[in-house]
Motif scaffolding. Structure first.
Motif, PDB file in Angstrom:
ATOM      1  N   THR A 153       0.866  -1.180   0.000  1.00 42.45           N
ATOM      2  CA  THR A 153       0.000   0.000   0.000  1.00 42.45           C
ATOM      3  C   THR A 153       0.901   1.227   0.000  1.00 42.45           C
ATOM      4  N   ASP A 174       2.692   1.389   3.304  1.00 42.43           N
ATOM      5  CA  ASP A 174       3.703   0.335   3.368  1.00 42.43           C
ATOM      6  C   ASP A 174       4.947   0.722   2.568  1.00 42.43           C
ATOM      7  N   PRO A 192       5.148  -2.533  10.711  1.00 40.06           N
ATOM      8  CA  PRO A 192       3.710  -2.245  10.661  1.00 40.06           C
ATOM      9  C   PRO A 192       2.824  -3.293  10.006  1.00 40.06           C
ATOM     10  N   SER A 193       3.374  -4.154   9.162  1.00 37.96           N
ATOM     11  CA  SER A 193       2.525  -5.161   8.509  1.00 37.96           C
ATOM     12  C   SER A 193       3.382  -6.316   8.014  1.00 37.96           C
ATOM     13  N   VAL A 194       2.743  -7.411   7.719  1.00 43.18           N
ATOM     14  CA  VAL A 194       3.428  -8.576   7.162  1.00 43.18           C
ATOM     15  C   VAL A 194       4.045  -8.211   5.817  1.00 43.18           C
ATOM     16  N   GLU A 195       3.311  -7.433   5.025  1.00 37.84           N
ATOM     17  CA  GLU A 195       3.815  -7.027   3.706  1.00 37.84           C
ATOM     18  C   GLU A 195       5.099  -6.202   3.828  1.00 37.84           C
ATOM     19  N   TRP A 230       8.000   2.205  11.229  1.00 39.71           N
ATOM     20  CA  TRP A 230       6.698   2.248  11.898  1.00 39.71           C
ATOM     21  C   TRP A 230       6.200   3.683  11.976  1.00 39.71           C
ATOM     22  N   HIS A 236       5.120   4.861   8.536  1.00 36.19           N
ATOM     23  CA  HIS A 236       3.866   4.193   8.182  1.00 36.19           C
ATOM     24  C   HIS A 236       2.686   4.899   8.860  1.00 36.19           C
ATOM     25  N   SER A 252      -0.240   7.081   7.056  1.00 36.33           N
ATOM     26  CA  SER A 252      -1.619   6.621   7.279  1.00 36.33           C
ATOM     27  C   SER A 252      -2.505   7.722   7.840  1.00 36.33           C
TER      28      SER A 252
END
Length: 149
Positions: free
Chosen positions: A15, A18, A41-44, A80, A83, A87
């Motif tokens: 995203t 990301d 912040p995310s698995v991706e 983080w 991100h 966001s």
């Protein structure tokens, strides 16, 4: 690093927030030698950072073969924070719990915006659109406050 990440599609599933987070690992350099294990912040983002780390090791090995100086390691220390900023979170929330000053964060964020612009310009299709959206998401509030263009 960037060209190889683009060529290999390391960022294709990300995203805008990301992508901003993983790009921050290319521009951030912690002021201390203290190694930390920052949250991801995310698995991706974790997967993309892993792919970038593999590319970095390959590039360093090639440089070593040709007696060229290596590059500093990737530093996801503010991924983080970036991100959260991309966001739409506020600066106070983004900085909470970290050791980065507002001024340092803004400087790093502007470097992220610059690199995202280069990625958008050099790539095509979905990655270009994602990089532009990521740049727009980071370039807001105090990060955009002193921009003249």
């Amino acid at each position: 690093m960037v060209a190889e990440a683009v060529r290999r599609g390391a960022w294709r599933r990300l995203t805008p927030a990301d992508l901003a987070a993983v790009v921050s690992a290319l521009v951030h350099e912690a002021r201390s030698d203290e190694v930390s294990d920052p949250p991801v912040p995310s698995v991706e983002v974790a997967e993309a950072l892993g792919e970038m780390e593999a590319i970095w090791r390959e590039v360093q090995a090639r440089k070593s073969e040709h007696d060229l100086t290596g590059d500093r390691e990737l530093d996801p220390g503010i991924s983080w924070m970036v991100h959260r900023w991309a966001s739409g979170r506020g600066l106070e929330e983004v900085l909470r719990g970290g050791d980065l000053s507002a001024g340092d964060f803004v400087r790093r964020a502007k470097q992220v915006v610059d690199l995202l612009g280069q990625i958008a310009h050099a790539s095509a299709g979905e990655l270009s659109r994602t990089a532009r959206a990521a740049s727009d998401a980071v370039l807001r509030g105090v990060v955009a406050a002193d921009r003249l263009d």
